[in-house]
Write a protein that holds these residues in place. Sequence first.
Motif, short mmCIF file in Angstrom:
data_model
loop_
_atom_site.label_atom_id
_atom_site.label_comp_id
_atom_site.label_asym_id
_atom_site.label_seq_id
_atom_site.Cartn_x
_atom_site.Cartn_y
_atom_site.Cartn_z
N LEU A 100 -11.74 60.32 78.09
CA LEU A 100 -10.85 61.00 77.15
C LEU A 100 -10.43 60.07 76.02
O LEU A 100 -10.12 58.90 76.26
N PRO A 101 -10.38 60.59 74.80
CA PRO A 101 -9.93 59.77 73.66
C PRO A 101 -8.44 59.48 73.79
O PRO A 101 -7.70 60.16 74.52
N GLU A 102 -8.01 58.49 73.04
CA GLU A 102 -6.60 58.11 73.04
C GLU A 102 -6.12 57.94 71.61
O GLU A 102 -6.86 57.48 70.74
N LEU A 103 -4.87 58.33 71.38
CA LEU A 103 -4.25 58.19 70.07
C LEU A 103 -2.78 57.90 70.27
O LEU A 103 -2.10 58.61 71.01
N GLU A 104 -2.29 56.86 69.62
CA GLU A 104 -0.88 56.52 69.75
C GLU A 104 -0.38 55.83 68.49
O GLU A 104 -1.15 55.23 67.74
N ARG A 105 0.91 55.98 68.26
CA ARG A 105 1.57 55.18 67.23
C ARG A 105 2.14 53.96 67.94
O ARG A 105 2.97 54.08 68.83
N ALA A 128 -7.56 55.32 58.25
CA ALA A 128 -7.31 56.31 57.21
C ALA A 128 -6.74 57.58 57.82
O ALA A 128 -7.32 58.15 58.76
N VAL A 129 -5.59 58.03 57.31
CA VAL A 129 -4.99 59.30 57.71
C VAL A 129 -5.11 60.25 56.53
O VAL A 129 -4.60 59.96 55.45
N ILE A 130 -5.81 61.39 56.75
CA ILE A 130 -6.19 62.28 55.65
C ILE A 130 -5.83 63.72 56.00
O ILE A 130 -6.15 64.19 57.10
N PRO A 131 -5.21 64.46 55.08
CA PRO A 131 -4.99 65.89 55.34
C PRO A 131 -6.32 66.66 55.34
O PRO A 131 -7.29 66.28 54.69
N ARG A 132 -6.32 67.74 56.07
CA ARG A 132 -7.46 68.64 56.06
C ARG A 132 -7.55 69.35 54.71
O ARG A 132 -6.54 69.58 54.05
N GLY A 141 -9.22 64.66 65.10
CA GLY A 141 -8.46 65.69 64.42
C GLY A 141 -7.15 65.90 65.14
O GLY A 141 -7.08 65.78 66.37
N THR A 142 -6.08 66.22 64.41
CA THR A 142 -4.76 66.34 65.01
C THR A 142 -4.01 67.56 64.48
O THR A 142 -4.44 68.23 63.54
N THR A 143 -2.85 67.80 65.07
CA THR A 143 -1.93 68.79 64.52
C THR A 143 -1.30 68.24 63.24
O THR A 143 -1.37 67.04 62.95
N LEU A 166 1.79 63.83 60.31
CA LEU A 166 3.00 63.39 59.62
C LEU A 166 3.65 62.21 60.33
O LEU A 166 4.18 61.30 59.68
N GLU A 167 3.60 62.20 61.64
CA GLU A 167 4.15 61.06 62.40
C GLU A 167 3.39 59.77 62.06
O GLU A 167 3.98 58.70 61.91
N LEU A 168 2.08 59.89 61.93
CA LEU A 168 1.26 58.71 61.63
C LEU A 168 1.32 58.32 60.15
O LEU A 168 0.86 57.25 59.78
N SER A 169 1.88 59.19 59.33
CA SER A 169 1.98 58.92 57.90
C SER A 169 3.27 58.20 57.52
O SER A 169 3.48 57.91 56.33
N GLN A 170 4.11 57.91 58.50
CA GLN A 170 5.35 57.20 58.21
C GLN A 170 5.06 55.80 57.67
O GLN A 170 4.06 55.16 58.04
N PRO A 171 5.91 55.28 56.79
CA PRO A 171 5.67 53.94 56.22
C PRO A 171 5.55 52.86 57.29
O PRO A 171 6.20 52.92 58.34
N SER A 172 4.68 51.89 57.02
CA SER A 172 4.49 50.71 57.88
C SER A 172 4.05 51.07 59.30
O SER A 172 4.40 50.38 60.27
N THR A 173 3.26 52.14 59.42
CA THR A 173 2.79 52.56 60.75
C THR A 173 1.56 51.78 61.17
O THR A 173 0.64 51.55 60.37
N THR A 174 1.55 51.38 62.42
CA THR A 174 0.36 50.85 63.08
C THR A 174 -0.02 51.83 64.18
O THR A 174 0.84 52.33 64.90
N ALA A 175 -1.31 52.13 64.28
CA ALA A 175 -1.77 53.13 65.25
C ALA A 175 -2.95 52.60 66.06
O ALA A 175 -3.59 51.61 65.68
N ARG A 176 -3.21 53.27 67.16
CA ARG A 176 -4.39 52.97 67.98
C ARG A 176 -5.20 54.25 68.14
O ARG A 176 -4.67 55.31 68.46
N VAL A 177 -6.51 54.11 67.90
CA VAL A 177 -7.46 55.22 68.05
C VAL A 177 -8.59 54.75 68.95
O VAL A 177 -9.23 53.73 68.66
#
Length: 516
Positions: A112-117, A172-176, A221-223, A228-239
């Motif tokens: 299963l894939p994983e995604l987290e802030r 890269a976080v991109i809107p649909r 792909g996300t909700t 929007l949660e991942l678009s917050q300033p100074s965000t680091t994420a894991r994919v």
Amino acid sequence: MQRRMRKIGVGATLAVAGVVAASALAPSANAAGKPSDDGAFAISKGFRKAVTLQGIKEHLVALDEIAGDGNRIAGSENYNKSVAYVQERLEAVGYDVDVQPFEFLYNADVTLPELERVSPSPMVFSEGSEFASMTYSGNGDVTAAVTVVGVGDASPGCEPADFAGFPAGHIAVIPRGGCTFFAKGSNAQAAGASAVVVYNHLDGMLNGTLGGPGVTIPVVGTTTQVGLELSQPSTTARVKVDRVNETRTTYNVIAETATGDPNNVVVVGAHLDSVVRGAGINDNGSGSATILEVAEVFAQQDREAKSKLRFAWWGAEELGLLGSRHYVANLSEEELAKIRLNLNFDMIGSPNYVRFVYDGDNSAFGTDVSAEGPAGSGAIEAVFHDYFAKAGMASAETPFSGRSDYGPFIGVGIPAGGLFTGAEGVKTAEQAAIFGGEAGVAYDVCYHQACDNLSNINMKGLDEMSDAVAHSVLTFANRDFAKAGLVDPAGPVSGTTTTTEGGGLHDDHDHEEETE
């Protein structure tokens, strides 16, 4: 040139041809442009009664048992068992059955894939409800800073210039919107992105496909909310994405009636495969089981057909309509010219259902939302609405999007239509007042989830929809296309309810490549 089909099991080989020209077909119309009662409703009564919910449920139980705690995804042993089950049942009532093999690129999650802030405010997102890896995504486990691309643009991430100054190694976080997911992923990769998150602009999770290999970095792909949660300033994420990508063989199952004009063929189809997450009993055991029951009853009653019925169970629909595309692409022009129409039944037992009919004449949604239905598609739509009206049941419309197995048929000008009871779209208050069920809740909360098992079927809804399936199949089997130049009804065809935007369409089906 048609390729011959390898037969698996007992029985003679059937040359499975394609059928009909896009000649217009339709019930007769009165001055108001509505289909008149040509007696079809009364004629189909006995047939509808013989096509039982008990018979359909028997097939659903079998498919559920085949899946077990797993799935019936194309290319798997459980899918092959599903094929064998359908073939065995058809041969038992006298059909010659062809199993059409084709190779395809199998692509699915190994783990299963994983995604987290990671920061700020760590947050772990839920696979399957908040995000999903895209079909044909590259693999990788990336932790990096996030850079948002294209917010406010009409076509975000669709041009290389959108990534000017993009920091190499960032996620890269991109809107649909505006272009294919492949284009967004390719542009991001070329700009040095280490992973891509595309978030939805509609309700629900974006569950998309890149359409084919080529992007080697992870893409999910996300909700809207996750984006929007991942678009917050100074965000680091894991994919993290771990998918298998290999060539496999899978199958379509084809059987046709012995009677009926071979130059006037009606293709009745449903996809047999599931997604990797579960058994796929609503999506699409419901359609597959229903047309199997219809085919069995037709043979058991030894009915004569004016038009030849060709029943088809498509493989690898969930990976891009691959089975139906393969079938249509391998028919000669002469064979295609014999197919009068395609009836498609994909998800007809949704727990929070609406009786949706495909908007074949584009009168409810228009071609800005729907694919343009070939001439005659409005006539098919009219048969369904007319049936529901005579049965005293409301019906509504869903966009004729081409995102199920009728897509390849309308792509070559063959009229098509069918039924649908809704996927991840949310039922409106108006729809709940008319059809029952719960407003503000998805038509199928288990859409593409592990919970899409036998308990996910609304048996009352499936009973209602299967009667409409039986009626439509018999109605078109009784049509003598060689003698009647049938045309679409004069004026728009509409259901007995107003149609809300979206119409229950499964917008984010796994085989969706385009963003609009």
